[in-house]
Enzyme design. Structure first.
Site, short mmCIF file in Angstrom:
data_model
loop_
_atom_site.label_atom_id
_atom_site.label_comp_id
_atom_site.label_asym_id
_atom_site.label_seq_id
_atom_site.Cartn_x
_atom_site.Cartn_y
_atom_site.Cartn_z
N GLY A 58 0.80 -1.23 0.00
CA GLY A 58 0.00 0.00 0.00
C GLY A 58 0.83 1.28 0.00
N ILE A 59 0.38 2.25 0.77
CA ILE A 59 1.01 3.57 0.81
C ILE A 59 2.45 3.47 1.31
CG2 ILE A 59 0.92 5.81 1.99
CD1 ILE A 59 -2.20 5.47 2.00
N ASN A 110 3.83 5.25 9.00
CA ASN A 110 2.74 4.91 8.09
C ASN A 110 1.88 3.75 8.58
OD1 ASN A 110 1.47 4.45 5.25
ND2 ASN A 110 2.53 2.52 5.72
N ALA A 111 2.48 2.81 9.34
CA ALA A 111 1.71 1.62 9.77
C ALA A 111 0.46 2.06 10.51
CB ALA A 111 2.58 0.74 10.67
N GLY A 112 -0.66 1.48 10.14
CA GLY A 112 -1.92 1.83 10.80
C GLY A 112 -2.92 0.72 10.56
N ASN A 168 -21.17 -1.37 19.85
CA ASN A 168 -20.89 -2.81 19.66
C ASN A 168 -19.40 -3.14 19.65
OD1 ASN A 168 -23.61 -3.53 19.39
ND2 ASN A 168 -23.61 -2.79 17.28
N TYR A 212 -10.61 4.56 15.41
CA TYR A 212 -9.66 4.97 14.35
C TYR A 212 -9.61 6.51 14.25
CZ TYR A 212 -7.71 5.06 9.53
OH TYR A 212 -6.95 5.28 8.40
P1 NAD Z 1 -2.47 -1.15 4.45
O1 NAD Z 1 -3.36 -1.89 5.38
O2 NAD Z 1 -2.54 -1.49 3.00
O3 NAD Z 1 -0.94 -1.26 4.94
C1 NAD Z 1 -0.57 -1.04 6.29
C2 NAD Z 1 0.73 -1.75 6.58
O4 NAD Z 1 1.03 -1.53 7.97
C3 NAD Z 1 0.64 -3.27 6.37
O5 NAD Z 1 1.72 -3.73 5.60
C4 NAD Z 1 0.65 -3.82 7.79
O6 NAD Z 1 1.23 -5.12 7.89
C5 NAD Z 1 1.47 -2.76 8.52
N1 NAD Z 1 1.22 -2.81 9.97
C6 NAD Z 1 0.02 -2.91 10.58
N2 NAD Z 1 0.21 -3.01 11.91
C7 NAD Z 1 1.54 -2.98 12.14
C8 NAD Z 1 2.33 -3.07 13.32
N3 NAD Z 1 1.78 -3.23 14.52
N4 NAD Z 1 3.68 -3.00 13.21
C9 NAD Z 1 4.25 -2.86 11.98
N5 NAD Z 1 3.55 -2.79 10.83
C10 NAD Z 1 2.20 -2.85 10.90
O7 NAD Z 1 -2.78 0.40 4.69
P2 NAD Z 1 -2.70 1.63 3.67
O8 NAD Z 1 -4.02 1.77 3.01
O9 NAD Z 1 -1.49 1.57 2.83
O10 NAD Z 1 -2.60 2.84 4.71
C11 NAD Z 1 -1.36 3.29 5.24
C12 NAD Z 1 -1.63 4.37 6.28
O11 NAD Z 1 -2.44 5.41 5.71
C13 NAD Z 1 -2.38 3.87 7.51
O12 NAD Z 1 -1.88 4.53 8.66
C14 NAD Z 1 -3.80 4.26 7.24
O13 NAD Z 1 -4.54 4.42 8.42
C15 NAD Z 1 -3.60 5.58 6.50
N6 NAD Z 1 -4.73 5.91 5.62
C16 NAD Z 1 -5.02 5.16 4.51
C17 NAD Z 1 -6.11 5.52 3.70
C18 NAD Z 1 -6.49 4.77 2.43
O14 NAD Z 1 -7.42 5.18 1.74
N7 NAD Z 1 -5.82 3.70 2.06
C19 NAD Z 1 -6.91 6.61 4.05
C20 NAD Z 1 -6.58 7.34 5.19
C21 NAD Z 1 -5.50 6.99 5.96
#
Ligand code: NAD
Length: 443
Positions: free
Chosen positions: A215-216, A284-286, A295, A349
């Site tokens: 992802g990002i 970035n991890a989230g 619930n 979140y």
């Molecule tokens: P994704 O779920 O595709 O990737 C997230 C990565 O973080 C995964 O590879 C996962 O294994 C890793 N991760 C999760 N928990 C972890 C931990 N405890 N330790 C280490 N690594 C961990 O997410 P994404 O869509 O690429 O989003 C990246 C960030 O951008 C996140 O923080 C998300 O909240 C934020 N975000 C994304 C969007 C979107 O539309 N995709 C929108 C708003 C915010």
């Protein structure tokens, strides 16, 4: 994920059908996929209108970028409106007189940037009100020109900080702010680092990207490596295979770690110390654990707070406290428009992501003395594995409810993060910048 509506809307027959049905007609957005160049605005026709204390700095930035000046006639790739000289409400007539006709000259994927006095530091209440009012103007224009794939943004700058203006101008007038529209950023006291490179800007820098397996995060790691950074790609042990692929592809260094583990900060600090420290940290991890609050099981609440917020603050505290993050470093935290607007079923979140906005705002001032900046990036609907899991109708709404009528690409987020991580961004700190195509949510 393929955007079928965009394919249909840009087909000769399909386009007619889309119009007939009254559906949105998104146009393909221009993206520059190469690394930064010394003259990123070459071949772009850009006009400056208005005149205030920022005029010379704007002119110099555009000249350095290689833009072609095009004040009087012809189509335009960009308009910079220098509003730094507006002090009285009667001065606002200039906005109409100088921009109303000229905005029609803006080409598809064009850019409008307004440069204004910082409302917090204006000379008088009337000037401050005007400066703040320009935000309403920019956001409205963004909504009107979004159908052309064009963007409108605002930069606030004080007279004694004009050296901070160059980098944001190059970003907002070029092809890298593709999905950033309707934003206002405040420039602040940066470090004295004025001698800024224009290409391979991250050569010699060590960057850490958490959640880099996909992802990002994966796109950000690749983008920072493209600018010459050595990237440490971190993700959970379960993502080992994907993480190894990401790091191998960009000549990075994989590091398996669950950031929510109690000792994650110590383990990470030890690893980074062996690399000689770190210059750029991208949190970035989230994760999401969605349920209505009524619930929601307690572990959903705790997991989100632990990964999205507590881990970030704990890691920063250790890296800053032990000087592992070097002087003139950069920190970027991934927030979300859910943290700005709130979202049904995402109370946990949204809380964690809103907290990050408050966190960067509060911490920025304390890091000034070391030239370290900290900002948050708030993505809207980005096409990633996370959003691919959203049910079809909800996904379609998420995708279309913005000025550009489409979802963003991970690359768009990576571009904003890369801009904020670069030496030239020394005057941007404590800001939250949305990369959401000017989503209606929380606008
Ligand atoms: P994704 O779920 O595709 O990737 C997230 C990565 O973080 C995964 O590879 C996962 O294994 C890793 N991760 C999760 N928990 C972890 C931990 N405890 N330790 C280490 N690594 C961990 O997410 P994404 O869509 O690429 O989003 C990246 C960030 O951008 C996140 O923080 C998300 O909240 C934020 N975000 C994304 C969007 C979107 O539309 N995709 C929108 C708003 C915010």
């Amino acid at each position: 994920m393929t955007d079928r509506l965009m394919s249909l809307a840009n087909h000769p027959l399909g386009g007619k059908l889309v119009k007939l049905l009254g559906l949105p007609s998104p146009i393909p957005l221009a993206r520059n996929l190469s690394a930064y160049s010394a003259h990123p605005l070459t071949e772009r026709h850009i006009a400056i209108f208005g005149r205030g204390y920022a005029h010379f700095a704007i002119e110099q930035a555009l000249l350095q970028g290689g833009a072609k000046s095009a004040v009087n006639e012809g189509p335009l790739n960009g308009i910079v409106f220098d509003a730094s000289g507006l002090n009285k409400s009667t001065d606002l007539n200039q906005v109409y007189q100088l921009l109303q006709g000229n905005l029609k000259r803006l080409l598809p994927n064009g850019r409008l940037l307004v440069v204004a006095q910082n409302p917090q530091h204006c000379d008088g209440i009337e000037a401050a009100a005007i400066a703040r009012g320009l935000e309403g103007f920019v956001k409205s224009i963004g909504k009107e020109i979004g159908k052309k794939g064009a963007t409108a943004n605002l930069v606030y700058v004080q007279q004694n900080l004009l050296s901070t203006l160059q980098w944001p101008i190059l970003f907002f007038m070029g092809e890298r702010c593709t999905y950033v529209s309707g934003q206002a950023i405040n420039l602040c006291h940066g470090s004295a680092e004025i001698d800024v490179p224009n290409d391979q800007v991250l050569t010699g820098k060590i960057a850490l990207v958490t959640g880099a397996a996909r992802g990002i995060g994966a796109e950000t790691a690749a983008r920072l490596a493209q600018e010459g950074a050595k990237v440490i790609c971190l993700d959970v042990p379960q993502a080992e295979e994907a993480l190894n692929e990401t790091s191998l592809a960009i000549g990075g260094l994989p590091f398996l770690l669950d950031i929510s583990a109690k000792d994650s900060d110590k383990l990470l600090a030890e690893f980074l110390r062996k690399q000689g420290g770190v210059d750029i940290v991208i949190h970035n991890a989230g994760i999401t654990r969605d349920k209505t609050f009524a619930n929601m099981p307690e572990h959903f609440w705790q997991q989100v707070m632990s990964v999205n917020l507590a881990a970030i603050m704990r890691i920063n505290s250790t890296l800053l406290g032990e000087n592992i993050l070097r002087d003139n470093g950069r920190i970027v935290c991934l927030s979300s428009i859910s943290g700005i607007a709130g979202n049904f079923g995402q109370s946990n979140y949204a809380l964690s992501k809103a907290a990050l906005i408050g966190y960067v705002d509060q911490l920025a001032g304390q890091l000034n003395a070391r030239g370290i900046t900290i900002n948050a990036v708030a993505p809207g609907f980005i096409e990633t594995p996370m959003t691919a899991q959203i049910p079809f109708m909800t996904r379609e709404f998420g995708r279309r409810l913005n000025s550009l009528k489409q979802g963003g690409q991970p690359r768009d987020v990576a571009e904003l993060i890369c801009m904020l991580s670069s030496p030239g961004a020394f005057g941007i700190s404590g800001n939250t910048v949305r990369v959401c195509g000017q989503a209606l949510l929380g606008a």
